[in-house]
Design a protein around this motif. Structure first.
Motif, PDB file in Angstrom:
ATOM      1  N   LEU A  27       0.855  -1.184   0.000  1.00  0.00           N
ATOM      2  CA  LEU A  27       0.000   0.000   0.000  1.00  0.00           C
ATOM      3  C   LEU A  27       0.896   1.240   0.000  1.00  0.00           C
ATOM      4  CD1 LEU A  27      -2.375  -1.167   2.897  1.00  0.00           C
ATOM      5  CD2 LEU A  27      -2.694  -1.526   0.456  1.00  0.00           C
ATOM      6  N   LEU A  28       0.737   2.099  -0.998  1.00  0.00           N
ATOM      7  CA  LEU A  28       1.523   3.332  -1.061  1.00  0.00           C
ATOM      8  C   LEU A  28       0.582   4.493  -0.760  1.00  0.00           C
ATOM      9  CD1 LEU A  28       3.427   2.617  -4.424  1.00  0.00           C
ATOM     10  CD2 LEU A  28       4.223   2.172  -2.106  1.00  0.00           C
ATOM     11  N   ALA A  29       0.773   5.134   0.404  1.00  0.00           N
ATOM     12  CA  ALA A  29      -0.159   6.183   0.813  1.00  0.00           C
ATOM     13  C   ALA A  29       0.590   7.468   1.103  1.00  0.00           C
ATOM     14  CB  ALA A  29      -0.907   5.741   2.070  1.00  0.00           C
ATOM     15  N   ALA A  30       0.083   8.587   0.583  1.00  0.00           N
ATOM     16  CA  ALA A  30       0.711   9.877   0.889  1.00  0.00           C
ATOM     17  C   ALA A  30      -0.281  10.727   1.672  1.00  0.00           C
ATOM     18  CB  ALA A  30       1.109  10.585  -0.401  1.00  0.00           C
ATOM     19  N   GLY A  31       0.131  11.212   2.836  1.00  0.00           N
ATOM     20  CA  GLY A  31      -0.714  12.082   3.659  1.00  0.00           C
ATOM     21  C   GLY A  31      -2.041  11.422   3.989  1.00  0.00           C
TER      22      GLY A  31
ATOM     23  N   SER B  92       3.862   4.637   4.239  1.00  0.00           N
ATOM     24  CA  SER B  92       3.100   5.856   4.475  1.00  0.00           C
ATOM     25  C   SER B  92       4.039   7.067   4.350  1.00  0.00           C
ATOM     26  CB  SER B  92       2.485   5.744   5.875  1.00  0.00           C
ATOM     27  OG  SER B  92       2.004   6.958   6.309  1.00  0.00           O
ATOM     28  N   PHE B  93       3.761   7.924   3.374  1.00  0.00           N
ATOM     29  CA  PHE B  93       4.635   9.066   3.071  1.00  0.00           C
ATOM     30  C   PHE B  93       4.043  10.343   3.671  1.00  0.00           C
ATOM     31  CE2 PHE B  93       5.409   5.883  -0.098  1.00  0.00           C
ATOM     32  CZ  PHE B  93       6.769   5.960  -0.363  1.00  0.00           C
ATOM     33  N   ASN B  94       4.877  11.066   4.417  1.00  0.00           N
ATOM     34  CA  ASN B  94       4.434  12.327   5.012  1.00  0.00           C
ATOM     35  C   ASN B  94       5.575  13.321   5.013  1.00  0.00           C
ATOM     36  OD1 ASN B  94       1.608  11.954   6.224  1.00  0.00           O
ATOM     37  ND2 ASN B  94       2.675  10.078   6.811  1.00  0.00           N
ATOM     38  N   LYS B  95       5.252  14.584   5.412  1.00  0.00           N
ATOM     39  CA  LYS B  95       6.325  15.579   5.498  1.00  0.00           C
ATOM     40  C   LYS B  95       7.105  15.401   6.794  1.00  0.00           C
ATOM     41  CE  LYS B  95       4.694  19.374   2.647  1.00  0.00           C
ATOM     42  NZ  LYS B  95       3.635  20.333   2.622  1.00  0.00           N
ATOM     43  N   THR B  96       6.397  15.537   7.916  1.00  0.00           N
ATOM     44  CA  THR B  96       7.092  15.510   9.214  1.00  0.00           C
ATOM     45  C   THR B  96       6.441  14.480  10.136  1.00  0.00           C
ATOM     46  OG1 THR B  96       5.619  17.110  10.224  1.00  0.00           O
ATOM     47  CG2 THR B  96       7.492  18.015   9.024  1.00  0.00           C
TER      48      THR B  96
ATOM     49  N   SER C 163       5.872   1.071   7.176  1.00  0.00           N
ATOM     50  CA  SER C 163       7.067   1.926   7.185  1.00  0.00           C
ATOM     51  C   SER C 163       6.619   3.366   6.964  1.00  0.00           C
ATOM     52  CB  SER C 163       8.017   1.585   6.035  1.00  0.00           C
ATOM     53  OG  SER C 163       8.269   0.230   5.979  1.00  0.00           O
ATOM     54  N   HIS C 164       7.222   4.285   7.716  1.00  0.00           N
ATOM     55  CA  HIS C 164       6.920   5.695   7.522  1.00  0.00           C
ATOM     56  C   HIS C 164       8.109   6.354   6.837  1.00  0.00           C
ATOM     57  CE1 HIS C 164       3.332   5.381   9.907  1.00  0.00           C
ATOM     58  NE2 HIS C 164       4.017   4.701  10.795  1.00  0.00           N
ATOM     59  N   ILE C 165       7.837   7.129   5.813  1.00  0.00           N
ATOM     60  CA  ILE C 165       8.909   7.798   5.083  1.00  0.00           C
ATOM     61  C   ILE C 165       8.606   9.298   5.114  1.00  0.00           C
ATOM     62  CG2 ILE C 165      10.081   8.002   2.844  1.00  0.00           C
ATOM     63  CD1 ILE C 165       8.124   4.980   3.138  1.00  0.00           C
ATOM     64  N   LEU C 166       9.564  10.085   5.610  1.00  0.00           N
ATOM     65  CA  LEU C 166       9.318  11.516   5.783  1.00  0.00           C
ATOM     66  C   LEU C 166      10.174  12.345   4.836  1.00  0.00           C
ATOM     67  CD1 LEU C 166       9.152  11.779   9.686  1.00  0.00           C
ATOM     68  CD2 LEU C 166       7.289  11.453   8.053  1.00  0.00           C
ATOM     69  N   SER C 167       9.549  13.373   4.251  1.00  0.00           N
ATOM     70  CA  SER C 167      10.328  14.222   3.327  1.00  0.00           C
ATOM     71  C   SER C 167      11.035  15.362   4.068  1.00  0.00           C
ATOM     72  CB  SER C 167       9.430  14.774   2.222  1.00  0.00           C
ATOM     73  OG  SER C 167       8.373  15.495   2.783  1.00  0.00           O
ATOM     74  N   SER C 168      10.481  15.833   5.200  1.00  0.00           N
ATOM     75  CA  SER C 168      11.169  16.886   5.982  1.00  0.00           C
ATOM     76  C   SER C 168      11.209  16.497   7.458  1.00  0.00           C
ATOM     77  CB  SER C 168      10.433  18.224   5.865  1.00  0.00           C
ATOM     78  OG  SER C 168      10.151  18.531   4.552  1.00  0.00           O
ATOM     79  N   PRO C 169      11.963  15.437   7.798  1.00  0.00           N
ATOM     80  CA  PRO C 169      11.933  14.965   9.191  1.00  0.00           C
ATOM     81  C   PRO C 169      12.721  15.879  10.124  1.00  0.00           C
ATOM     82  CG  PRO C 169      13.522  13.699   7.919  1.00  0.00           C
ATOM     83  CD  PRO C 169      12.907  14.680   6.962  1.00  0.00           C
TER      84      PRO C 169
ATOM     85  N   GLN D  22      13.064   5.993   7.597  1.00  0.00           N
ATOM     86  CA  GLN D  22      13.370   6.307   6.198  1.00  0.00           C
ATOM     87  C   GLN D  22      13.028   7.763   5.876  1.00  0.00           C
ATOM     88  OE1 GLN D  22      11.270   2.556   4.836  1.00  0.00           O
ATOM     89  NE2 GLN D  22      12.576   2.943   3.063  1.00  0.00           N
ATOM     90  N   THR D  23      13.765   8.343   4.930  1.00  0.00           N
ATOM     91  CA  THR D  23      13.514   9.735   4.551  1.00  0.00           C
ATOM     92  C   THR D  23      13.412   9.856   3.027  1.00  0.00           C
ATOM     93  OG1 THR D  23      15.862  10.167   4.461  1.00  0.00           O
ATOM     94  CG2 THR D  23      14.766  10.715   6.535  1.00  0.00           C
TER      95      THR D  23
END
Ligand code: HEM
Length: 442
Positions: A310-314, A341-345, A368-374, A381-382
């Motif tokens: 499952l690829l989920a953003a926000g 799960s992709f999020n900013k922070t 797994s949580h992947i953050l673009s601005s952690p 993961q970032t």
């Protein structure tokens, strides 16, 4: 949003034309394409969006892409769910005279009303622009039930989530909404009933055994079929029966519908909610986290695969919650599920603790949580979605030498249009076929 709605409501002249509406030619529209003077046409109406520039969540540069043009397609590609009609209501300056094909949606066709006033079969006279056009509805009865069926050009494609039923005494309004089109049946039925099934639209007769000679009388020019228009939006008074704060800017509400309303929000779709905040009436579109029939389709698909990713953003996480809940209920589970799960922070992650503890208790599920601005403290993961991130989620059994060897993975995608497009592109690059992808569209 609230700041803009407040400005929009309280400013004496948001359109800059004193509320006068005129016919606007394409040439005139094109003249208004500078940052300090931007007009934009959406579905046949022209709006002065200059004051909205600084409030646009996507930024000035994005909004400028539609400046001085008929931006209907662009707008729909990015965020079809945004209720611009309400947000820009007082910024309207008029109607585009040389319309594009998309703006034809502003002129719904109404079928002629049934001359006898009795409805047995009402046919509509719509253009065949949609494959899914319902062509007619019919009804039949047994001693204890009345059944209304809507048929379409090719096959019976009307599903329960396409139908909204509002019943108030003898007044029955059915909206059948398919692919931006709506078929409306608005009747006063002959005799009291209760709604018992929204799949086949079966009404249970209160006076069992009474034979109905007609279904009822037409309430509003009988049935009609046409492009879905904001004027067709119908609000129901609902009760909020639960509220959970998920993140700093996301809440989950449980809402109770009126007793005789049947309403299913298709998975991945939005429902408009109007509410009053600090004396301001605002409108927001909300996603739905419950279970519904579309998962049956997904379940059928998934039995072919041994892994679902499952690829989920926000807030694209919301339909995934339904998918996970559904799998959890299955007695036999041959499939493992991995949620990315992709999020900013950190503070944007929805249901982080709940998903973590669910994963600890259920071996078939990982997250797994992947953050673009952690923040500096983040050790997960970032970055944004990449091929490497996708490949690292695939089970080792399905890879040889880092390459995908079979088609045992199903990918479900939900997020902004941009996210979904990127994800689809990357999946194709790593050899995932179309039938291994399920994109939750609005
Ligand atoms: C046609 C030109 C437009 C373009 C290219 C555009 C582009 C964008 C982009 C890229 C985003 C950010 C999406 C994201 O982060 O996922 C966005 C968000 C948003 N835009 Fe626009 N936009 C346009 C017009 C408008 C108009 C006319 C309105 C309303 C009056 C509007 C209201 C919004 C809202 C409310 C959001 C936040 C949506 C959300 O979070 O779901 N936009 N826009």
């Amino acid at each position: 949003m609230i700041d803009w709605m407040r400005w929009h409501r309280n400013n004496p002249d948001p359109s800059g034309r004193g509320g006068r509406l005129g016919n606007i030619s394409m040439e005139e529209l094109m003249d208004h394409n500078k940052e300090d003077d931007v007009w934009m046409a959406l579905n046949g109406r022209v709006y002065n969006v200059t004051p909205y520039m600084e409030y646009h969540p996507g930024g000035v540069e994005e909004l400028m892409k539609g400046a001085g043009t008929d931006a209907t397609d662009l707008f729909n590609q990015v965020h079809k769910w945004v209720n611009y009609e309400t947000m820009l209501k007082r910024c309207c300056v008029g109607f585009l005279t040389s319309t594009s094909t998309t703006s034809a949606a502003a002129n719904p066709h109404r079928s002629s009303s049934n001359p006898t006033g009795e409805i047995k079969i009402a046919s509509t006279n719509f253009s065949s622009s949609s494959l899914y056009s319902p062509s007619q509805y019919s009804w039949c009865q047994k001693s204890d039930t009345v059944i209304i069926s809507v048929t379409t050009h090719n096959a019976r494609i009307v599903k329960s989530h396409h139908i909204i039923i509002d019943k108030n005494g003898l007044n029955v309004i059915m909206h059948i909404i398919i692919n931006d089109y709506v078929f409306i049946i608005d009747i006063i039925i002959l005799s009291p009933t209760s709604v018992v099934d929204d799949v086949d639209v079966i009404f249970k007769k209160v006076n069992v055994g009474r034979c109905w000679s007609v279904l009822g009388t037409s309430n509003d020019g009988d049935a009609w079929w046409g492009p879905f228009n904001v004027a067709d939006l119908r609000y129901r008074k609902c009760k909020i029966v639960g509220k959970i704060q998920l993140t700093h800017d996301t809440n989950m509400f449980t809402i109770e519908l009126p007793r005789d309303t049947r309403f299913l929000v298709p998975i991945g779709c939005h429902a408009f909610i109007q509410l009053v905040v600090d004396d301001d009436e605002i409108e927001v579109s909300c996603t739905y986290t419950g279970l519904n029939f579309e998962l049956t389709y997904l379940q059928k698909l998934a039995t072919k695969y041994d892994q679902v990713i499952l690829l989920a953003a926000g807030t694209g996480l919301t339909p995934m919650i339904g998918v996970v809940r559904h799998y959890h209920r299955l007695v036999v589970r041959n499939t493992t599920m991995h949620l990315l799960s992709f999020n900013k922070t950190e503070r944007d992650i929805i249901l982080r603790d709940e998903l973590g503890s669910f994963a600890r208790k259920n071996k078939w599920f990982t997250v797994s949580h992947i953050l673009s601005s952690p923040s500096d403290n983040w050790n997960g993961q970032t970055g944004r979605i990449t091929k490497d991130i996708i490949m690292s989620a695939i089970k080792k059994d399905n890879l040889v030498g880092g390459e995908l060897t079979n088609n045992q993975c199903l990918f479900c995608i939900c997020g902004s249009k941009a996210f979904s497009n990127t994800a689809e592109g990357l999946l194709k690059e790593v050899g995932i076929t179309d039938d291994q992808m399920y994109v939750f569209a609005d």
